[in-house]
Every structure is written in C-alpha cells, then in structure tokens.
Design an enzyme around this catalytic site. Structure first.
Site, mmCIF file in Angstrom:
data_model
loop_
_atom_site.group_PDB
_atom_site.id
_atom_site.type_symbol
_atom_site.label_atom_id
_atom_site.label_comp_id
_atom_site.label_asym_id
_atom_site.label_seq_id
_atom_site.Cartn_x
_atom_site.Cartn_y
_atom_site.Cartn_z
ATOM 1 N N ARG A 76 -19.008 4.077 9.011
ATOM 2 C CA ARG A 76 -19.495 4.395 10.375
ATOM 3 C C ARG A 76 -18.449 4.729 11.378
ATOM 4 O O ARG A 76 -17.334 4.131 11.069
ATOM 5 C CB ARG A 76 -19.900 2.839 10.928
ATOM 6 N N ARG A 145 -16.561 -3.713 18.751
ATOM 7 C CA ARG A 145 -17.211 -2.591 17.915
ATOM 8 C C ARG A 145 -17.443 -1.298 18.920
ATOM 9 O O ARG A 145 -17.092 -1.509 20.055
ATOM 10 C CB ARG A 145 -18.370 -3.060 17.481
ATOM 11 N N LYS A 213 -17.470 -10.369 14.988
ATOM 12 C CA LYS A 213 -17.625 -9.330 15.869
ATOM 13 C C LYS A 213 -17.808 -9.349 17.137
ATOM 14 O O LYS A 213 -18.096 -10.407 17.802
ATOM 15 C CB LYS A 213 -18.838 -8.241 15.121
ATOM 16 N N LYS A 215 -19.328 -6.929 20.823
ATOM 17 C CA LYS A 215 -20.042 -5.754 21.166
ATOM 18 C C LYS A 215 -20.268 -5.872 22.816
ATOM 19 O O LYS A 215 -20.460 -6.811 23.360
ATOM 20 C CB LYS A 215 -21.430 -5.984 20.369
ATOM 21 N N CYS A 434 -34.164 -0.552 10.844
ATOM 22 C CA CYS A 434 -32.729 -0.491 10.321
ATOM 23 C C CYS A 434 -32.670 0.387 8.856
ATOM 24 O O CYS A 434 -33.714 0.442 8.353
ATOM 25 C CB CYS A 434 -32.258 -1.933 10.256
ATOM 26 N N CYS A 440 -28.391 -1.241 2.261
ATOM 27 C CA CYS A 440 -27.942 -2.676 2.669
ATOM 28 C C CYS A 440 -27.827 -3.826 1.823
ATOM 29 O O CYS A 440 -29.105 -4.078 1.088
ATOM 30 C CB CYS A 440 -28.614 -2.957 3.888
ATOM 31 N N CYS A 479 -33.969 -7.879 7.151
ATOM 32 C CA CYS A 479 -33.775 -9.222 7.135
ATOM 33 C C CYS A 479 -33.450 -9.667 8.664
ATOM 34 O O CYS A 479 -33.698 -9.009 9.526
ATOM 35 C CB CYS A 479 -32.219 -9.260 6.520
ATOM 36 N N CYS A 483 -30.405 -5.920 13.230
ATOM 37 C CA CYS A 483 -29.755 -4.715 13.486
ATOM 38 C C CYS A 483 -30.649 -3.662 14.286
ATOM 39 O O CYS A 483 -29.716 -2.898 14.851
ATOM 40 C CB CYS A 483 -29.349 -4.180 12.103
HETATM 41 FE FE1 SRM Z 1 -26.086 -4.498 11.995
HETATM 42 C C1 SRM Z 1 -24.700 -6.402 8.954
HETATM 43 C C2 SRM Z 1 -26.538 -2.073 9.811
HETATM 44 C C3 SRM Z 1 -26.340 -2.880 14.520
HETATM 45 C C4 SRM Z 1 -26.199 -7.594 13.502
HETATM 46 N N1 SRM Z 1 -25.629 -4.248 9.725
HETATM 47 C C5 SRM Z 1 -25.140 -5.052 8.953
HETATM 48 C C6 SRM Z 1 -24.877 -4.232 7.906
HETATM 49 C C7 SRM Z 1 -23.414 -3.553 7.907
HETATM 50 C C8 SRM Z 1 -24.931 -5.020 6.170
HETATM 51 C C9 SRM Z 1 -23.787 -5.666 5.805
HETATM 52 O O1 SRM Z 1 -23.166 -6.507 6.465
HETATM 53 O O2 SRM Z 1 -23.416 -5.780 4.614
HETATM 54 C C10 SRM Z 1 -25.596 -3.312 7.851
HETATM 55 C C11 SRM Z 1 -25.388 -1.910 6.915
HETATM 56 C C12 SRM Z 1 -26.866 -1.198 6.517
HETATM 57 C C13 SRM Z 1 -26.660 0.175 5.910
HETATM 58 O O3 SRM Z 1 -26.641 0.050 4.805
HETATM 59 O O4 SRM Z 1 -26.112 0.890 6.449
HETATM 60 C C14 SRM Z 1 -26.037 -3.116 9.192
HETATM 61 N N2 SRM Z 1 -26.132 -2.835 12.264
HETATM 62 C C15 SRM Z 1 -26.593 -1.649 11.349
HETATM 63 C C16 SRM Z 1 -27.052 -0.376 11.747
HETATM 64 C C17 SRM Z 1 -26.644 0.806 10.931
HETATM 65 C C18 SRM Z 1 -28.467 -0.665 12.234
HETATM 66 C C19 SRM Z 1 -29.258 0.611 12.420
HETATM 67 O O5 SRM Z 1 -30.505 0.695 12.292
HETATM 68 O O6 SRM Z 1 -28.719 1.359 13.094
HETATM 69 C C20 SRM Z 1 -26.377 -0.570 13.283
HETATM 70 C C21 SRM Z 1 -24.869 -0.012 13.189
HETATM 71 C C22 SRM Z 1 -24.381 -0.236 14.851
HETATM 72 C C23 SRM Z 1 -23.047 0.395 14.932
HETATM 73 O O7 SRM Z 1 -23.120 1.758 15.092
HETATM 74 O O8 SRM Z 1 -22.087 -0.398 15.141
HETATM 75 C C24 SRM Z 1 -26.385 -2.036 13.302
HETATM 76 N N3 SRM Z 1 -26.239 -4.847 13.887
HETATM 77 C C25 SRM Z 1 -26.754 -4.313 14.640
HETATM 78 C C26 SRM Z 1 -26.980 -5.051 15.838
HETATM 79 C C27 SRM Z 1 -27.755 -4.249 17.143
HETATM 80 C C28 SRM Z 1 -26.795 -4.018 18.055
HETATM 81 O O9 SRM Z 1 -25.494 -4.252 17.888
HETATM 82 O O10 SRM Z 1 -27.047 -3.518 19.166
HETATM 83 C C29 SRM Z 1 -27.089 -6.438 15.615
HETATM 84 C C30 SRM Z 1 -27.641 -7.553 16.426
HETATM 85 C C31 SRM Z 1 -26.786 -7.603 17.824
HETATM 86 C C32 SRM Z 1 -26.043 -8.706 17.223
HETATM 87 O O11 SRM Z 1 -24.708 -8.256 16.784
HETATM 88 O O12 SRM Z 1 -25.977 -9.888 17.464
HETATM 89 C C33 SRM Z 1 -26.603 -6.492 14.159
HETATM 90 N N4 SRM Z 1 -25.473 -6.551 11.527
HETATM 91 C C34 SRM Z 1 -25.736 -7.659 12.494
HETATM 92 C C35 SRM Z 1 -25.421 -8.788 11.693
HETATM 93 C C36 SRM Z 1 -25.516 -10.353 12.477
HETATM 94 C C37 SRM Z 1 -24.438 -10.546 13.152
HETATM 95 C C38 SRM Z 1 -24.580 -12.007 13.478
HETATM 96 O O13 SRM Z 1 -24.283 -12.315 14.636
HETATM 97 O O14 SRM Z 1 -25.070 -13.032 12.826
HETATM 98 C C39 SRM Z 1 -24.928 -8.516 10.264
HETATM 99 C C40 SRM Z 1 -24.490 -9.528 9.206
HETATM 100 C C41 SRM Z 1 -22.939 -9.658 9.152
HETATM 101 O O15 SRM Z 1 -22.387 -9.013 10.272
HETATM 102 O O16 SRM Z 1 -22.636 -10.583 8.340
HETATM 103 C C42 SRM Z 1 -25.124 -6.990 10.191
#
Ligand code: SRM
Length: 565
Positions: A76, A145, A213, A215, A434, A440, A479, A483
């Site tokens: 990323r 991030r 993390k 943000k 997502c 994922c 899930c 995301c």
């Molecule tokens: Fe996310 C974890 C994809 C935005 C909350 N996210 C993941 C992982 C890395 C899975 C993993 O931990 O193994 C996913 C990778 C999937 C893949 O195969 O690509 C993943 N997240 C994404 C993306 C690519 C989704 C998308 O459709 O674009 C986004 C990448 C953003 C970036 O460029 O940095 C993405 N993730 C988000 C958002 C939305 C936002 O930030 O605006 C959220 C919700 C907001 C938040 O953070 O509360 C989000 N992702 C999570 C979480 C839950 C975190 C938590 O607080 O519990 C996880 C799980 C974790 O971190 O363990 C996670």
C-alpha cells in the site's frame, strides 16, 4: 500532564505486538534477511507485524487454499491527499504490471494497493517505487496512516492550502527509523545488535509506537468527501472572507468492530475546538500522543483512540490536550456538511486548468474488453502533462489539464471505451466495496467481486419502483472491520459468513450519521427481495425529495429497536 493509566492497562498483559515493537524498535525485524533468502517462502508471523509498518501485508490467495498455501503480498502506498504526478502514476502502473496482478486498487483512503505480488517481486517493486521518490512507509502499522484531503483540485485557494496542510501533517508524523531505507532501498539487514539500534526510540512514537493505527482526514465544508468523522483526527477547514483561517478539530472517530464483541463499535469523532494553521502539526502530535499514552495496549480490538474518547469523555480529552500544548483550544467555529461523494466529468479549477472525475468500479483500475481504463490512464499520463488524484470514494480525478489538451484526453478515453458523460448510474457512483476475497485474510464474505452484480439487481428494483435515477449510498464489506466505511452508508452490507450479510440502514448524504443494524443475517438470495420491500415502501411514503437514508431514519428507526451502534 496527567499520568493516570487505565487500570485495565496496568493489570493486563501487553499484546504480542507490544512485545515485538519493544524488542525491535527500529521495526527492522528479520525482514531483509528473509527477503534475500530464496529458500524462505514467506516471512515469520512476527515479521508479518513489522512488514505492516513498511506498508506491506503478507497474504495468501484464498481461492487456491484447497490446493495449498500460495503466498502473495499486498503493498500500500503512502500518497497524502491521493495526489500523484503523471510520472508517479506511470511508475505505479508499471510496477503493478510487472510485479503485481496487473491491476491497481484505489483505496478508501486515497492510496493505491498492489495485489498479488510474489516474493521475488517484492524487493524490486519496493526499491523501484522508492527510487522514484515515492514510498509506502507507515501506510499500515501502529502509526499515522495515509492522510486524506479533498480530492477535487482547487476550486478556491483554500483547497490548495488544505492539501498543503495535509501533506505537511503526513510528513511530520512519519516514523524516523532507518530500517525502511536500509531494507527496501539498500537491501541490507539493520544490525539489531548495535547499541544505536537496540536503544532506538522514535522521537514522536517512542519505542512501542502507538497501541493501534491512527488516521487523519481534512475536509472543506460543505463537502464531507473524506468521511471526516470516521477518523481518529479530523480537520474541518474554516474560512473567513474566502481565506483559510484554521480548522475545527474532531477526534475519536473509527469504524472497526467485531461480530459478537459488544466492546467494539463504530464511533463518530467529537468536535473538540479550533486550531490555527500554525498550530496544526503540534496539535496533531498532541492528539496522537494522547492515543500513544492512553490507548489500550492489552487488547488490540479495544486499542483505538475512539475508546479513549468514549470512556474518558471530551472534557478530559480537552484538558489532556491543554496540558500537552500549553494552551487551551478555543471553541469550534460554526460549520455545516451537506454532502459527500465525488465530482464526475469535466470541471474547471480556479487556476483555469480543467479536471476530469472518472468513475472506477470498486476502485479497481484494470482493462476489460471494450473498457480499457488502465490503458487509457497510462496513455494520458504518458502523453499529457497532468496530475492524478485518488479519491476517498475509490475514484480518480485527472487534474491540472491545460484546456488545449482536453480534446486529446477525450480522444484517448473514447478510443479505450471510457465514457465521460453518463459514466454510470447515480447508484453505482455512490457505491464502495472493500477488496475482501481472495486477498484479504479477514474477509468472511465476498465484497468487491460481488457488489457490481448486486448493484445491477438493485438497479432493476429501482426501475421497477420508479426510482431509476435515485442516488443511494451503498457500501459493502466482507467483514465488520469497516474498510469501505459501510456504517456511514444509507445501505451497508457487512459480511458475516460466506453468502451472508448484516444489513445496516440509515446513513445520510453528508456522512455525519451512523446507520443502524436492520437485519443481522440476510442471505445473498434474500437481498434483492428485501431491497424490493424496502424500496417499494420508500417510493410510496417518502416525503418530497427525501433520501432513502433519511426515510430509513424517520420511518424504520421508530419501528425497530436501536441496535449496537
Ligand atoms: Fe482496512 C484491515 C483493506 C480502509 C478498518 N484493511 C485491513 C486489511 C489490511 C486486512 C488485514 O489486516 O489483513 C485489508 C486488506 C485487504 C486487501 O486484500 O487489500 C484492509 N482498509 C482496506 C482498504 C484497502 C479497503 C478499500 O476498500 O479501499 C482501505 C485501505 C486504506 C488506506 O489506503 O490506508 C482500508 N480500513 C479502512 C477503513 C476506512 C478508512 O480508514 O477511511 C477502516 C475503518 C476506519 C477505521 O480505521 O476505524 C478500516 N481495516 C480496518 C480494520 C479495523 C480496525 C479497528 O479499529 O478495529 C482492520 C483490521 C485490523 O486492523 O486488524 C483493517
């Protein structure tokens, strides 16, 4: 400054991630050694955690698990505000083509992800990206991030200033370890035994970084195109007589939750006060260090700043900031968000340059027969001096276009089958999914691969019910982690198990209201009948131009008990 530590933190044991960071605060792990060892098929479980700080996830192809574990890596980028030069875009395109699965995935935080990179490609990809003066540092991990900013190019001087502020905030919060450069540019393992590396402590993050993390997003009212309240820290631009005078700050937003764990929930950020542009970096550091010092290091599911805000309250948080800053923040200024979403089609920026918003289905830039988006964007980047802006809704804006080049760009798009007018339906334009399966590791159900066909079926229902041009914000995730920010959507589908989704209803157009759980399990086959029932009722009883989400809040929320949100 208060030294109080939550009792839970004192009693319970820090997580494994905390032990790892404390043991190797440079975050080097054993990464370079494993990278350079052809016999090593993958990184160790501990090193997987270090990899994240470098913007890399170790994954396996879930489609082929039955025949064996096939390791692949997701990488990323760190792209503050989603802004890329044409050469920068071309580099991403080339690396995805050469080392990835041929596609570029625009993320919901204005970045790019490479998917399907194999181990032999990981080192060269990272090196080439860095040599092109771009990086992936802190794109994942327990750090700040990618910082989001409004994606549309300057429609006033203010927008350009906000982008500058987002970029400098991102830079100011970068971790300072040498490991990233050493591993990915020089290909050399840091000497973990040297005193300097053993005793390393990041000047901002310390030895153990953040509990989780962090943000940040910027937005310019009245458009909430970065979904600001879902961030740990949000900056709401405040203008006076057309000049940017500073920002209201909002803190403690986040969406992640886990099924069956009531201790986890989505939360919108609280508006805390007002800061000037000069105070921006100090305030960002102060908020970040509140998270660093008070976040729960014993339970990663409960470690985000949102829980600190929820459990300790806004007055406590303001006092904590005052102690760190040495001054108190004045009250927030009035502001109003009224919409979210992207601009599609041609528009003119204040500097007279044109920009063009293009719809990208589920954020995936690729070529399909008759619709060659990847080729079109590559050709534009190669032939015309433009800029690219990735949007938080997973679309792309081609920006900084000299009007003399408009016809050339229109010609390239047309030759590749990409429409500029009527790009897609209002429904699809307002949708997000997502990546979910097959990359994922957390996904419980399909999302990116399923939403487009489901949208076709919902479009049929809209036509049947006389709502053909209706814009309804629909977001799907595989899930409950949130995301694609499904808890802000008018209709949110959240994967529960293969072919089964939770149905959330009632977000609003400005993305300032969380939706609510309507049904805990809807099978794939039942989604369309469920939509037909709801949309028929909506068409019959909406008041004037009332949106679906507002109708849900007015009508359905009185019928159902409020859910966990
Ligand atoms: Fe996310 C974890 C994809 C935005 C909350 N996210 C993941 C992982 C890395 C899975 C993993 O931990 O193994 C996913 C990778 C999937 C893949 O195969 O690509 C993943 N997240 C994404 C993306 C690519 C989704 C998308 O459709 O674009 C986004 C990448 C953003 C970036 O460029 O940095 C993405 N993730 C988000 C958002 C939305 C936002 O930030 O605006 C959220 C919700 C907001 C938040 O953070 O509360 C989000 N992702 C999570 C979480 C839950 C975190 C938590 O607080 O519990 C996880 C799980 C974790 O971190 O363990 C996670």
């Amino acid at each position: 400054m208060s030294e109080t530590i939550p009792t839970a933190v004192v009693r319970a044991k820090p997580t494994r991630n905390e032990e790892l960071k404390a043991a190797i605060p440079t975050l080097a792990g054993n990464l370079a050694a494993t990278l350079n060892d052809p016999a090593a098929a993958c990184f160790s479980a501990d090193d997987e955690q270090f990899l994240k700080f470098h913007g890399i996830y170790q994954q396996d192809d879930r489609d082929t698990r039955k025949v064996g574990k096939h390791y692949i890596w997701m990488i990323r980028g760190r792209i503050p505000g989603g802004v890329l030069s044409a050469p920068g875009y071309l580099k991403y395109d080339q690396l995805a083509t050469q080392y990835g699965n041929q596609t570029l995935r625009i993320t919901s935080r204005q970045s790019f992800q490479f998917h399907g990179v194999v181990k032999t490609g990981l080192g060269p990809l990272m090196r080439e990206l860095n040599l092109a003066m771009m990086d992936t540092l802190a794109a994942c991990g327990d750090v700040n991030r990618n910082v989001m900013a409004p994606p549309a190019p300057a429609r006033s001087e203010l927008h350009a200033e906000v982008l500058t502020d987002a970029t400098r905030t991102s830079l100011a919060l970068l971790p300072k370890t040498d490991a990233y450069h050493s591993i990915w540019v020089d290909g050399v393992q840091l000497n973990l035994e040297s005193v300097a590396n053993k005793e390393f402590a990041d000047p901002l993050y310390g030895r153990t970084y953040l509990p989780r993390k962090f943000k940040i997003a910027f937005a310019v009212p009245p458009t909430n195109d970065t979904d600001l309240f879902t961030n740990d820290l949000g900056y709401i631009a405040i203008e006076e007589h057309g000049k940017l005078i500073g920002y209201n700050i909002a803190a403690g937003g986040g969406l992640g939750r886990s099924h069956g764990n009531e201790q986890t929930y989505p939360r919108l950020a609280d508006v805390i006060g007002f800061v000037t542009r000069e105070q921006l970096v100090d305030v960002s550091k102060a908020v970040l260090t509140v998270h660093r010092d008070f976040g729960d290091r014993t339970n990663r599911k409960h470690a985000r700043l949102k829980y600190v805000l929820e459990e300790r309250g806004v007055p406590w948080f303001r006092e904590e900031l005052t102690a760190r800053l040495g001054y108190s923040l004045p009250e927030a200024r009035p502001f109003q968000f009224i919409r979210q979403g992207d601009h599609f089609g041609w528009a003119t920026a204040t500097d007279g340059k044109l920009f063009l918003g293009l719809y990208v289905e589920t954020g995936r830039i690729k070529d399909k027969p008759g619709y060659e988006l990847k080729s079109a964007l590559r050709k534009i980047a190669s032939e015309v001096d433009v800029q690219f802006r990735l949007t938080p809704s997973q679309n792309v804006v081609v920006a900084h276009i000299d009007p003399a080049h408009q016809a050339a760009i229109a010609g390239i798009l047309s030759a590749c089958g990409i429409p500029v007018d009527n790009q897609t339906t209002a429904l699809r334009r307002a949708s997000m999914a997502c990546p979910a399966l097959p990359t994922c590791g957390l996904s419980l159900a399909e999302s990116e691969r399923y939403l487009p066909s489901l949208m076709g079926q919902i479009e049929d229902v809209l036509r049947e019910t006389g709502l053909a041009d209706e814009e309804i914000i629909i977001r799907m995730t595989g899930c409950p982690n949130g995301c694609a920010r499904p808890y802000m959507a008018e209709i949110g589908f959240v994967g529960k198990a293969p072919g089964r989704y939770q149905l959330y209803l009632g977000g609003n157009e400005a993305c300032t209201r969380l939706n609510r759980l309507y049904k805990d399990v809807v099978k794939e086959a039942d989604i369309v009948p469920e939509m037909r029932k709801l949309l028929t009722r909506f068409a019959q009883s909406r008041i004037g131009p009332e949106r679906f989400g507002d109708w849900c809040a007015r009508v359905l929320w009185n019928e159902t008990a409020p859910s966990g949100n």
